[in-house]
Design a protein around this motif. Structure first.
Motif, mmCIF file in Angstrom:
data_model
loop_
_atom_site.group_PDB
_atom_site.id
_atom_site.type_symbol
_atom_site.label_atom_id
_atom_site.label_comp_id
_atom_site.label_asym_id
_atom_site.label_seq_id
_atom_site.Cartn_x
_atom_site.Cartn_y
_atom_site.Cartn_z
ATOM 1 N N MET A 33 0.935 -2.550 -13.670
ATOM 2 C CA MET A 33 0.873 -0.522 -14.168
ATOM 3 C C MET A 33 0.054 -0.642 -13.030
ATOM 4 S SD MET A 33 2.772 -0.006 -17.227
ATOM 5 C CE MET A 33 3.129 1.995 -17.343
ATOM 6 N N GLU A 35 -4.306 -1.220 -11.020
ATOM 7 C CA GLU A 35 -4.683 -2.428 -10.117
ATOM 8 C C GLU A 35 -4.719 -3.632 -10.681
ATOM 9 O OE1 GLU A 35 -5.435 -2.170 -6.895
ATOM 10 O OE2 GLU A 35 -5.398 -0.372 -6.513
ATOM 11 N N TYR A 37 -7.576 -5.562 -11.965
ATOM 12 C CA TYR A 37 -8.482 -5.791 -12.454
ATOM 13 C C TYR A 37 -9.488 -6.419 -13.791
ATOM 14 C CZ TYR A 37 -8.441 -5.447 -7.074
ATOM 15 O OH TYR A 37 -8.042 -5.159 -6.018
ATOM 16 N N LEU A 40 -8.601 -9.304 -14.992
ATOM 17 C CA LEU A 40 -9.404 -10.839 -14.420
ATOM 18 C C LEU A 40 -10.819 -10.579 -15.488
ATOM 19 C CD1 LEU A 40 -9.147 -10.977 -10.765
ATOM 20 C CD2 LEU A 40 -7.590 -12.315 -12.370
ATOM 21 N N PHE A 72 -2.213 -11.836 -12.030
ATOM 22 C CA PHE A 72 -3.146 -11.017 -11.086
ATOM 23 C C PHE A 72 -2.193 -10.917 -9.927
ATOM 24 C CE2 PHE A 72 -5.820 -10.078 -7.244
ATOM 25 C CZ PHE A 72 -6.271 -8.566 -7.591
ATOM 26 N N PHE A 73 -1.683 -12.276 -9.697
ATOM 27 C CA PHE A 73 -1.035 -12.696 -8.008
ATOM 28 C C PHE A 73 0.531 -12.609 -8.102
ATOM 29 C CE2 PHE A 73 -5.025 -14.435 -6.787
ATOM 30 C CZ PHE A 73 -5.573 -13.503 -5.911
ATOM 31 N N ARG A 76 0.994 -8.555 -8.153
ATOM 32 C CA ARG A 76 0.896 -8.188 -6.800
ATOM 33 C C ARG A 76 1.881 -8.104 -5.787
ATOM 34 N NH1 ARG A 76 -4.065 -6.342 -6.432
ATOM 35 N NH2 ARG A 76 -4.543 -6.458 -4.100
ATOM 36 N N LYS A 79 5.089 -6.692 -6.850
ATOM 37 C CA LYS A 79 5.154 -5.152 -6.902
ATOM 38 C C LYS A 79 5.675 -4.802 -5.591
ATOM 39 C CE LYS A 79 0.946 -4.427 -9.545
ATOM 40 N NZ LYS A 79 -0.602 -4.295 -9.320
ATOM 41 N N TYR A 85 8.321 1.643 -10.089
ATOM 42 C CA TYR A 85 7.230 1.265 -11.061
ATOM 43 C C TYR A 85 5.864 2.557 -10.603
ATOM 44 C CZ TYR A 85 4.473 -0.235 -6.898
ATOM 45 O OH TYR A 85 3.602 -0.860 -5.814
ATOM 46 N N PRO A 86 5.528 3.037 -12.324
ATOM 47 C CA PRO A 86 4.455 4.132 -11.930
ATOM 48 C C PRO A 86 3.185 4.541 -10.482
ATOM 49 C CG PRO A 86 4.240 3.337 -13.671
ATOM 50 C CD PRO A 86 5.092 2.890 -13.026
ATOM 51 N N ARG A 87 3.603 5.527 -9.830
ATOM 52 C CA ARG A 87 3.079 5.036 -8.788
ATOM 53 C C ARG A 87 1.190 5.867 -8.930
ATOM 54 N NH1 ARG A 87 2.743 6.609 -3.443
ATOM 55 N NH2 ARG A 87 4.762 6.775 -3.066
ATOM 56 N N THR A 88 0.829 6.439 -10.039
ATOM 57 C CA THR A 88 -0.610 6.492 -11.330
ATOM 58 C C THR A 88 -0.057 6.116 -12.325
ATOM 59 O OG1 THR A 88 -0.020 8.648 -11.462
ATOM 60 C CG2 THR A 88 -1.248 8.260 -10.090
#
Lengths: 89, 270
Positions: A33, A35, A37, A40, A72-73, A76, A79, A85-88
């Motif tokens: 939902m 970025e 980061y 990590l 994380f990957f 990504r 997506k 999925y929500p834009r923000t």
């Protein structure tokens, strides 16, 4: 509504107080939902707080970090193929 | 018009450059820390987490006290009588235990092997389930004389693990039951030597030849001049076609409820 701040706060507090699978669920939510980061950083923090050298990982102390990196990957890559999925957050 | 269904190339999926940067950055950090001792970094992380863990410990203790205060008188009276019966039943065992320990220590002294031990009590700040590694975090460290390799016992005196990382005020304890961890143990009253393999959450497994006699409920101890209870045999699995039998056993306490531990100082500092 901006959920990113409370969700990130919950994620980091869950590393200290809740079972690991709660943190993992929050990490999945953040990775998909937002970025991602924070995931990590959370994985790295988990390793610093709890890691110990055990035979299955041949003494490798950054298992949570590696898992966070994989998540994380994966998120990504996924997506690119998800329709909704929500834009923000 | 606002688009509700962004499909591709919306920036969220990230550029290859950014992904490469993340991989290289993470690999650099992990690589650097793998070659250099990261104890300082662990110490900093524990220093940040310590106030949160301490607050949680205090809140949990306060909640227990409050709940005990508001419970009904009848339930308290029932529990009181039940505990009185338990205390009466175990008092003779306790006295016998004290007498045997004294006798044991006296004999060791006479034979030139006095084994005085110094230990510290520690509060458990984080335990399995919160810790994904089958480790616990305790609130004593180098300032209390705790160092890597010190043996950790439960409140009941059962050996549960060793200190693997000691910081100034906190330490990480690796449980003997950590998956794949092997520990030398003695099994049963005949003290058969075996290697116990951890399976997580206080569970262990041992393989012994089929002819070896062992019963469920036999005590598993750790070798040493001061033998420690390690676990209790729970299940014995034997297949006629298999020359080995498998013994499953577990620590006689629940790690998700453990609140205090005793750390035996290996350097015997008073």
């Amino acid at each position: 509504m901006n959920l990113r701040v409370p969700l990130t706060t919950f994620f980091f507090l869950s590393l200290l107080f809740f079972p690991w699978w709660v943190s993992a669920s929050a990490a999945v939510a953040l990775a998909f939902m937002g970025e991602g980061y924070e995931v990590l950083l959370g994985g790295f923090l988990s390793d610093l707080l709890y890691a110990a050298p055990v035979p299955p990982f041949r003494g490798f102390l950054f298992v949570s970090t590696a898992a966070a990196l994989a998540l994380f990957f994966t998120a990504r890559a996924a997506k690119r193929f998800l329709i909704h999925y929500p834009r923000t957050l | 018009m606002m688009t509700n269904f962004p499909r591709r190339h919306n920036g969220r999926a990230g550029s290859p450059f950014r992904s490469t940067l993340v991989v290289l950055g993470t690999a650099f950090v992990i690589g650097t820390l793998s070659f250099f001792p990261q104890s300082d970094l662990v110490s900093v992380a524990h220093r940040i987490a310590y106030p949160f863990w301490s607050a949680q410990f205090s809140v949990r203790n306060g909640a227990d006290t409050f709940l005990a205060a508001v419970r009904s008188k009848q339930s308290l009276a029932e529990e009181n009588s039940r505990l009185t019966r338990v205390v009466n039943a175990t008092e003779s065992l306790r006295l016998e235990n004290v007498a045997l320990r004294d006798e044991n220590e006296t004999l060791k002294t006479i034979l030139g092997r006095p084994t005085p031990e110094y230990s510290v009590i520690a509060a458990v700040l984080a335990r399995p389930a919160v810790s994904p590694y089958d480790t616990i975090v305790v609130d004593v460290g180098r300032s209390a004389g705790v160092f890597s390799g010190d043996l950790v016992l439960s409140e009941a005196g059962v050996a549960v693990g060793t200190v693997t990382q000691s910081n100034e005020r906190t330490s990480i304890v690796t449980l003997f039951s950590s998956p794949g961890l092997e520990t030398q143990v003695f099994i049963g009253p005949r003290a058969l030597s075996a290697i116990a393999t951890g399976h997580g959450a206080g569970n262990f497994e041992v393989h012994l030849p089929r002819g070896v006699e062992i019963e469920e409920g036999d005590a598993i101890t750790m070798p040493g001049i001061n033998p420690r209870v390690f676990a209790v045999a729970e299940k014995i699995i034997g297949d006629p076609a298999d020359p080995l039998q498998t013994i499953l056993f577990k620590n006689p306490m629940n790690f998700s409820e453990i609140r205090f531990v005793e750390i035996v100082l290996s350097k015997n500092r008073p």
